[in-house]
Design an enzyme around this catalytic site. Sequence first.
Site, PDB file in Angstrom:
ATOM      1  N   LYS A 185       0.824  -1.200   0.000  1.00  0.00           N
ATOM      2  CA  LYS A 185       0.000   0.000   0.000  1.00  0.00           C
ATOM      3  C   LYS A 185       0.875   1.273   0.000  1.00  0.00           C
ATOM      4  O   LYS A 185       2.089   1.199   0.203  1.00  0.00           O
ATOM      5  CB  LYS A 185      -0.929  -0.013   1.214  1.00  0.00           C
ATOM      6  CG  LYS A 185      -1.986  -1.107   1.125  1.00  0.00           C
ATOM      7  CD  LYS A 185      -2.868  -0.938  -0.111  1.00  0.00           C
ATOM      8  CE  LYS A 185      -4.091  -1.838  -0.113  1.00  0.00           C
ATOM      9  NZ  LYS A 185      -3.784  -3.257  -0.291  1.00  0.00           N
TER      10      LYS A 185
HETATM   11  C1  LIG Z   1      -9.956  -1.979  -1.812  1.00  0.00           C
HETATM   12  C2  LIG Z   1      -9.399  -2.807  -0.696  1.00  0.00           C
HETATM   13  N1  LIG Z   1     -10.134  -2.972   0.414  1.00  0.00           N
HETATM   14  C3  LIG Z   1      -9.669  -3.674   1.471  1.00  0.00           C
HETATM   15  C4  LIG Z   1      -8.440  -4.266   1.442  1.00  0.00           C
HETATM   16  C5  LIG Z   1      -7.995  -5.098   2.604  1.00  0.00           C
HETATM   17  O1  LIG Z   1      -6.844  -4.608   3.205  1.00  0.00           O
HETATM   18  P1  LIG Z   1      -5.822  -5.623   3.924  1.00  0.00           P
HETATM   19  O2  LIG Z   1      -5.136  -6.414   2.850  1.00  0.00           O
HETATM   20  O3  LIG Z   1      -4.898  -4.721   4.674  1.00  0.00           O
HETATM   21  O4  LIG Z   1      -6.637  -6.477   4.823  1.00  0.00           O
HETATM   22  C6  LIG Z   1      -7.626  -4.110   0.313  1.00  0.00           C
HETATM   23  C7  LIG Z   1      -6.281  -4.747   0.258  1.00  0.00           C
HETATM   24  O5  LIG Z   1      -5.713  -4.989  -0.753  1.00  0.00           O
HETATM   25  C8  LIG Z   1      -8.111  -3.373  -0.780  1.00  0.00           C
HETATM   26  O6  LIG Z   1      -7.386  -3.211  -1.894  1.00  0.00           O
END
Ligand SMILES: Cc1ncc(COP(=O)(O)O)c(C=O)c1O
Length: 383
Positions: A191
Amino acid sequence: MSYSSSTDIRRNASPFLYGDEASSVARVLESGQYGHTDVTEEFERRLAHYLRVPDAVAVTSGTAALHTALVAAGVQPGAEVIVPSMTFCATVQTILAVGATPRFIDIDATTLCVTPDLIKEAITDATTAVMPVLFGGRAIDLTPIREDLAHRGITVIEDAAHAFGSRNPDGTGFVGSDNSVLTCFSFGAIKNLTCGQGGAVIPRTPDEAHTLRRLRLLGIEQSQSERAETTTYQVGGFGLRYPLSALNAAIGLAQLDHFDETAVTRRRLWRAYRTALSGLRDVPLIDVGADRAVPHLCQIRVPRRDEVFAHLRKAHIGVGVHYPPNHLQPAFAPWSRSLPATEQAGEEILSLPFHQHLTEADIALVVHALRAALEATTITPQA
Ligand SMILES: Cc1ncc(COP(=O)(O)O)c(C=O)c1O
């Protein structure tokens, strides 16, 4: 033709470390306290300071942030939550995790984001929350429906997993600073800002911050430091085990020190792609609003995407697809409906390599390879 000279263009995404993450983590390792400690709390303070918001609640992932936010917003089993199908499946899974029903909606074809009109059309008496996804880092202007949503008691939970550091559409503040919405960030490995793994919720009120902190720590009312002073604790309600570890927070703290630089680099690289792609016809760039966004993805639309994808992969270019639509996934079939713009995007979008290790020369190589792939698939690339 292979473009193996640059390993960076083989990767679609990649974390970018500035060097001081290692010493920051080493300090935590030496302290012997790796769990939820004052380092986690320092990360929360620094996040809030960076975003110019009163508070931030750090959790183990973006998924945990969305899950915790839905529970804190009181979304109950049977409630309906409006969500775009064009998102990572994590958004949808958190709706199922609270026993609610996803109501999939379509997107604007040029931004891949939801619009106020699309949300408005989908509202029913069962709607409890709406989860706009800030796709690629693009902030969404909900002004036309804000009052209506508030009037109906519908909570807005922004999935800002892609959008750390982006500015609100009116340019006044960072995403997360609008206190009419609950904003959720991801600090996963690739990210804009990484903790290795992590996330945060930006609460709307001090009471909500308290609820979120209780929820992320098994319902326990007292903070870590308060508990150290007493022989007991009070479990005040439902809770999960989601606090961000000090090790992850230490990475995030070092990343925050450099975030202004991150924002400048990501905007510069996105614009370099825009310039390099302007010579190609029929492959429009998805508009992330780079003046305000810290771009997270660089996506184009391309006819015969799967063939172009295969050509580029063969040439060792790290292309990807964000994302296969959720309403077409077997797990979400009960809530599927016709979403033409999402379905078309699902067949055409292609994510080019986009991360901070890239140089302008790498971008030229990627676009050169794209041109060759388009020619090979008999799509005329010349403008
Ligand atoms: C649009 C979106 N929402 C939620 C998430 C979930 O985040 P995490 O991977 O930190 O759980 C991601 C992760 O790639 C994402 O791209």
